[in-house]
Design an enzyme around this catalytic site. Structure first.
Site, mmCIF file in Angstrom:
data_model
loop_
_atom_site.group_PDB
_atom_site.id
_atom_site.type_symbol
_atom_site.label_atom_id
_atom_site.label_comp_id
_atom_site.label_asym_id
_atom_site.label_seq_id
_atom_site.Cartn_x
_atom_site.Cartn_y
_atom_site.Cartn_z
ATOM 1 N N LYS A 94 -4.469 6.009 0.159
ATOM 2 C CA LYS A 94 -3.757 4.750 0.419
ATOM 3 C C LYS A 94 -4.617 3.510 0.155
ATOM 4 C CE LYS A 94 0.248 6.337 1.905
ATOM 5 N NZ LYS A 94 1.473 6.095 1.120
ATOM 6 N N GLU A 116 4.235 -1.616 6.346
ATOM 7 C CA GLU A 116 4.903 -0.593 7.142
ATOM 8 C C GLU A 116 4.009 0.636 7.094
ATOM 9 O OE1 GLU A 116 5.503 -0.926 3.927
ATOM 10 O OE2 GLU A 116 5.124 1.149 3.362
ATOM 11 N N SER A 383 -4.709 14.366 -0.838
ATOM 12 C CA SER A 383 -4.398 12.945 -0.660
ATOM 13 C C SER A 383 -5.034 12.335 0.576
ATOM 14 C CB SER A 383 -2.877 12.765 -0.617
ATOM 15 O OG SER A 383 -2.317 13.600 0.370
#
Lengths: 401, 263
Positions: A94, A116, A383
């Site tokens: 991210k 969010e 991830s």
């Protein structure tokens, strides 16, 4: 096969029939401005070197491509390589997106950041870059997710951001996104909304893809240099789909590399309790985009379920919808139990504890690798790391920490 | 001539402003909505906007969000709302009805089926919040074919060149969003609204109504002279969500207050 001369998305933000800009009129000019500014700024030399510098010095890129030797041997088939996004600063892919978007926000003269978050990883990644740049930051998070990701909530707060609990609708990621949109429409003059996935209205699916595609670009180079061949198969989990899109995008034109995205099968597709719009959903419009959605026949968005909060989303990035339709990528599912098993297996065999989201991709690899031969190569995107999921896993085992 | 056009022409002759009232269809149930619609007309509402409940109403503030949630508890559908309009038309063939909602529920029914059924049942216009002009080709074509107006939104952020584009595609009336924010928000700035609406009126022949942030007689009278009408939503939806026995009373008082402010 997608061709270079055909730019996706087009100027309307379309990936085939998907994408677009389905928002209230107030936000249309803001999105047009963002799209224009992004096209200009992304080519700016200084901007590019700022992003590059942050990716190297702040995030710690490039992330390694790790050969999972013991796991490959145990599964007895293809060679499995792990793209170690779990080793990034803040523990997931991210951050690739947030370091880029906050620099964009600054260049656009915005002073306040909103985001969010579902699993909390995007919230942490946003709060982190906001702290790094001394910007005010507000993170919207569903009440349910706040409960199951309390560690990340606390991290976000320590980073100086405000966490706003969202208790409308299903109280998860989709509702957090609704609430962030409502904030943005109210504070559109000074606020930049950092969307965390390849979802939302144009140009977000493009921006988030571009910033995350550093993952795939590195894999291209690392495959050539370290493996000596292109991977036969890339695997990534898909919620909104940003880590998958980041890995897949640079490979879209390499026809010898298969692409597989793994959605959350939850308790099983036949139970309706899952989060697999590409596998069991239908076309619709939500959060500013046309894409595959989990919805009933009246067009109401359905509640989703997944053991992994980061996959618990009823929509999916429009580029994935397009890649599915043109057959360039395939999308399958792994259910909660399979993900949990893969989570434990990778931890035991390789000493790498993956996020529960990632574990869905690993669960597919577990099934697929034995059917491939030992010369073949799978690259799976790890991830994120699994520390955040310890409470969830312990709970399932009936252990109180 | 359609009901919307006729209503605004009549009001213009009388030098009166339109009171546009919004409630959510099926909130808290279909029969309450029908009663409320009739009561609104009796009290002086000229145009009824019926909200079509959606699970993710992105542009709505807390009041209308809750209205949507109450309506969805009883599984209200767009199809059922079309039935409700038909019932309303048995006694009222004059008051325009506009359905206001989100793209996904309209699409689920399909633009063709929706448009023909809507026309048949007495719907006059639609306002789809998350359907800007660029994304509305299909619905524009189908609704036009059946003589249903598409009400377009203009926001404080909309540039002059974009207003022109929007007005070219608008029909019925143009809805000016009085503030940057969600429905029921608090901070209407009369001077800002004035400047923008003056500009907007130069660019369109259609009636202009002002909505978002108007909750009582005094906010209504502060903006009424700028436009051809005002839209009131959240405050009515709050009443629909209150004690069922008192809905009628509170609705009458509120509409009375607003009506008086407009005259």
């Amino acid at each position: 096969m997608p061709k270079k001369d055909k730019k996706v998305p087009d100027s309307q933000g379309r990936f085939g029939a998907y994408g677009g800009v389905y928002v209230a009129e107030t936000l249309v000019p803001a999105l047009e401005e963002l799209a224009q500014q992004y096209e200009l700024i992304k080519e700016n030399k200084e901007f590019k070197s700022e992003v590059q510098n942050d990716l190297e010095k702040f995030v710690g890129r490039p992330s390694p491509l790790y050969f999972a030797k013991r796991w490959s041997k145990q599964l007895g088939g293809a060679k499995i390589y792990l793209k170690r996004e779990d080793l990034n600063h803040t523990g997931a892919h991210k951050i690739n997106n947030t370091v880029g978007q906050i620099l964009l926000a600054k260049r656009m003269g915005k002073t306040r950041i909103i985001a969010e978050t579902g699993a909390g990883q995007h919230g942490v990644a946003t709060a982190t870059v906001a702290a790094r740049h001394g910007m005010k930051c507000v993170v919207y998070m569903g009440e349910e997710d706040i409960k199951r990701q309390s560690l990340n909530v606390y991290r976000i707060k320590i980073l100086g951001a405000e966490v706003i609990s969202v208790n409308s609708g299903s109280k998860t990621l989709k509702d957090a996104m609704n609430e962030a949109m409502r904030d943005w429409v109210t504070n559109v003059d000074d606020t930049y909304y950092i969307i965390g996935s390849v979802a939302g209205p144009h140009p977000y699916p493009q921006i988030v893809r571009d910033f995350n595609s550093v993952v795939g670009k590195e894999v291209l180079v690392q495959s050539k240099e370290e493996i000596g061949k292109m991977p036969d198969l890339l695997v990534a989990c898909v919620g909104g789909g940003s880590n998958a899109m980041g890995l897949f995008y640079p490979f879209l034109e390499i026809s010898t590399t298969d692409l597989v995205g793994v959605e959350a099968g939850g308790l099983g597709l036949d139970t309706g309790k899952h989060a697999a719009p590409l596998n069991a959903g239908s076309e619709g419009v939500l959060h500013g985009m046309r894409t595959y959605l989990m919805q009933d026949d009246k067009g109401q968005i359905q509640d989703t379920h997944s053991i992994a909060a980061g996959l618990d989303y009823p929509g999916v990035g429009p580029e994935h919808a397009w890649l599915k339709d043109i057959g360039r990528a395939n999308y399958t599912t792994a259910n909660d139990q399979e993900a949990l098993d893969a989570f434990k297996e990778l931890t035991l065999v390789e000493g790498i504890m993956p996020a529960l989201e990632t574990a869905h991709a690993l669960a597919y690899v577990k099934k697929k690798a034995p059917s491939m031969d030992s010369e073949q190569v799978i690259v799976v995107n790890v991830s994120g790391r699994g520390d955040k999921d310890i409470n969830t896993v312990a709970n399932i085992e009936g252990i109180e920490l | 001539m359609g009901r919307i056009q006729e209503t605004f022409l009549d009001l213009e002759k009388l030098k009166k402003k339109a009171l546009v009232g919004y409630i959510v269809s099926g909130d808290p149930d279909v029969s309450s909505t029908l009663n409320a619609m009739q009561l609104m007309v009796k009290g002086g509402v000229h145009v009824i906007e019926l909200g079509i409940a959606f699970s993710d109403p992105m542009a709505e503030g807390p009041s209308i969000q809750q209205g949507h949630e109450r309506a969805l508890k009883n599984k209200i559908s767009l199809q059922e709302t079309l039935g409700l309009v038909k019932s309303f038309r048995e006694d009222d063939d004059k008051t325009p009805i506009v359905l206001m909602g989100y793209m996904n529920t309209f699409e689920a029914l399909g633009s063709k089926v929706f448009s023909s059924t809507a026309k048949e049942n007495g719907v006059d216009g639609i306002l789809i919040v998350d359907m800007p002009i660029e994304e509305s080709v299909e619905f524009t074509e189908q609704t036009k074919k059946h003589g249903i107006d598409i009400i377009r939104l203009v926001a404080p952020t909309t540039s002059e060149s974009r207003i022109k584009k929007i007005c070219k595609q608008a029909s019925g009336y143009v809805y000016y969003i009085s503030l940057k924010g969600i429905t029921g928000a608090n901070s209407i700035n009369v001077d800002e609204v004035k400047n923008k609406v003056l500009k907007l009126r130069e660019l369109t022949e259609l009636p202009v109504v002002i909505g978002f942030g108007i909750k009582d007689g005094s906010t209504a009278s502060s903006v009424k002279d700028l436009a051809d009408g005002i839209v009131v939503g959240s405050t009515l939806v709050d009443i629909m969500g209150g004690n069922k026995e008192e809905i009628e009373k509170h609705l009458s008082i509120k509409i009375n207050d607003l009506s008086r402010a407009l005259n």
